[in-house]
Design an enzyme around this catalytic site. Structure first.
Site, PDB file in Angstrom:
ATOM      1  N   SER A  84     -50.044 -62.693 -26.054  1.00 37.18           N
ATOM      2  CA  SER A  84     -51.307 -63.057 -26.707  1.00 37.18           C
ATOM      3  C   SER A  84     -51.285 -62.849 -28.215  1.00 37.18           C
ATOM      4  CB  SER A  84     -52.481 -62.297 -26.083  1.00 37.18           C
ATOM      5  OG  SER A  84     -52.223 -60.928 -26.093  1.00 37.18           O
ATOM      6  N   THR A 187     -54.699 -58.971 -28.895  1.00 35.34           N
ATOM      7  CA  THR A 187     -54.747 -59.028 -30.356  1.00 35.34           C
ATOM      8  C   THR A 187     -54.165 -57.753 -30.944  1.00 35.34           C
ATOM      9  OG1 THR A 187     -56.815 -60.245 -30.246  1.00 35.34           O
ATOM     10  CG2 THR A 187     -56.345 -59.134 -32.320  1.00 35.34           C
ATOM     11  N   THR A 205     -53.565 -63.085 -33.643  1.00 30.26           N
ATOM     12  CA  THR A 205     -53.663 -63.326 -32.202  1.00 30.26           C
ATOM     13  C   THR A 205     -53.406 -64.788 -31.868  1.00 30.26           C
ATOM     14  OG1 THR A 205     -55.116 -63.049 -30.273  1.00 30.26           O
ATOM     15  CG2 THR A 205     -56.130 -63.850 -32.290  1.00 30.26           C
ATOM     16  N   ARG A 215     -61.214 -73.419 -29.529  1.00 34.57           N
ATOM     17  CA  ARG A 215     -61.929 -72.136 -29.538  1.00 34.57           C
ATOM     18  C   ARG A 215     -61.300 -71.181 -30.539  1.00 34.57           C
ATOM     19  NH1 ARG A 215     -60.504 -66.457 -28.586  1.00 34.57           N
ATOM     20  NH2 ARG A 215     -62.395 -65.409 -27.852  1.00 34.57           N
ATOM     21  N   VAL A 216     -62.157 -70.470 -31.259  1.00 34.48           N
ATOM     22  CA  VAL A 216     -61.721 -69.436 -32.204  1.00 34.48           C
ATOM     23  C   VAL A 216     -62.488 -68.162 -31.894  1.00 34.48           C
ATOM     24  CG1 VAL A 216     -61.678 -68.713 -34.627  1.00 34.48           C
ATOM     25  CG2 VAL A 216     -61.112 -71.081 -34.017  1.00 34.48           C
ATOM     26  N   GLY A 217     -61.799 -67.039 -31.853  1.00 35.63           N
ATOM     27  CA  GLY A 217     -62.435 -65.760 -31.573  1.00 35.63           C
ATOM     28  C   GLY A 217     -62.763 -64.986 -32.839  1.00 35.63           C
ATOM     29  N   THR A 238     -60.921 -55.472 -31.138  1.00 36.47           N
ATOM     30  CA  THR A 238     -60.081 -56.152 -30.165  1.00 36.47           C
ATOM     31  C   THR A 238     -60.903 -56.368 -28.901  1.00 36.47           C
ATOM     32  OG1 THR A 238     -57.972 -56.038 -28.954  1.00 36.47           O
ATOM     33  CG2 THR A 238     -59.169 -53.972 -29.233  1.00 36.47           C
ATOM     34  N   GLY A 239     -60.545 -57.380 -28.147  1.00 36.07           N
ATOM     35  CA  GLY A 239     -61.296 -57.655 -26.928  1.00 36.07           C
ATOM     36  C   GLY A 239     -61.845 -59.067 -26.909  1.00 36.07           C
ATOM     37  N   GLY A 241     -63.580 -61.942 -28.052  1.00 35.09           N
ATOM     38  CA  GLY A 241     -64.027 -62.251 -29.398  1.00 35.09           C
ATOM     39  C   GLY A 241     -65.477 -62.639 -29.515  1.00 35.09           C
TER      40      GLY A 241
END
Length: 330
Positions: A84, A187, A205, A215-217, A238-239, A241
């Site tokens: 990832s 990430t 990431t 998609r963007v986090g 982190t996690g 997004g």
């Protein structure tokens, strides 16, 4: 712990041991926070051990704190065991791997890229945005064109063997449900402070596996996945997004520290707000990591399982974070 995480953990611990001048402790119980020690490097998850070691080595060679946080996460971008981060990461629903990254200096300078294809080191491209353009964020084909103009190699667009195998298995059902502490976390976010107290941070990431194309986090969004202020401190996230974006998590933590909260108190408050603003919290993992200008450290997560690496010139250790729904992880 899944077999995948055990493998990553063992591999990364082994690689960190070969970095000259940095001793590594595999696990620590309650955090041995090196308050006041400078330089100080923090990064998320087990792959933070070799990333920290690379960052510390860069500082020893005379690099700036910005150089250090870039170098550290570049190490993770090349880690073929990590699914990832980097071009070896798991793809989106269309079978395409897209990358996001951000970098920020304590003076407010920052840059990020999102939805980038075929660039091995998006963190370095984010630094180009920060230092060579009048912008903060460049995305998609524009980011790819910038990479070409700056002489970045453009890689063949093909999945790594591990990612292709996983994607082929996913296509059998095409179901989308992130698994806490596996698909929705890997990430790497890194924050650091040099011997003079200057700060910087980085985040990179390949995003959620099997996400919708485009998609963007939180990772490339300044204030969500990363925020740094030399006057106060730094934070990274982190996690999942989307959950972090909803509360501008990293900016929130730095502002809480500005108001007098300790890094630990600020991280805990951010998690409480995240829980309040997101539904189905049992399926969402998010963790925060912070330091203030005095070298105090804080970390907190929604669920157990989040850990981070903390390094000085002499030490590089893994620490289990506390979490809202359970006490200190064992």
């Amino acid at each position: 712990m899944s077999q995948r995480r055990k493998f990553i953990k063992q591999s990364l611990m082994g690689s960190a041991l070969f970095i000259p001048g940095v001793s590594t402790i595999a696990e620590a119980k309650s955090p041995p926070l090196f308050k006041g020690e400078k330089p100080l490097i923090l990064s998320t998850w087990n792959h933070g051990l070799p990333a920290n070691a690379a960052a510390v080595e860069k500082l020893k060679l005379g690099g700036s704190i910005v150089d250090a946080v870039e170098t550290g996460v570049r190490d993770t971008e090349l880690d073929l065991t990590n699914l990832s981060v980097g071009l070896q990461g798991l793809p989106d629903r269309e079978g395409i791997t897209t990358l996001d990254a951000s970098i920020m200096s304590g003076d407010g300078s920052c840059g990020s890229v999102a939805f980038v294809r075929q660039v091995k080191h998006p963190i370095s491209l984010a630094r180009v945005v920060m230092e060579k353009t009048p912008h903060v964020m460049i995305v998609g084909e524009g980011a790819r064109q910038l990479a070409i103009a700056e002489g970045f190699p453009i890689e063949e667009e093909e999945l790594s063997p591990n990612a292709k195998k996983a994607y082929d298995e996913w296509k059998v059902t095409s179901q989308y449900k992130p698994i806490i502490n596996i698909e929705n976390h890997d990430t790497i976010g890194m924050i650091g402070m040099d011997a003079k107290g200057n700060m910087a941070g980085s985040c990179t990431t390949s995003g959620l596996s099997y996400k919708m194309h485009g998609r963007v986090g939180d990772s490339p969004i300044i204030g969500a996945g990363l925020f740094v202020d030399n006057e106060v401190g730094a934070a990274t996230a982190t996690g999942l997004g989307e959950s972090i974006i909803r509360i501008c998590g990293s900016f929130l933590i730095v502002e809480l520290m500005r108001q007098g909260r300790t890094p630990q108190e600020a991280c805990e408050e951010a998690v409480k707000r995240l829980i309040a603003k997101n539904k189905d919290i049992k399926d969402i993992q998010a963790g925060f990591l912070a330091m203030n200008k005095d070298g105090e450290v804080g970390a907190y997560a929604v669920h157990p399982g989040f850990n981070f690496a903390q390094a000085t010139l002499q030490k590089n250790v893994m620490i289990d974070s506390n979490s809202h729904f359970k006490g200190w992880a064992k």
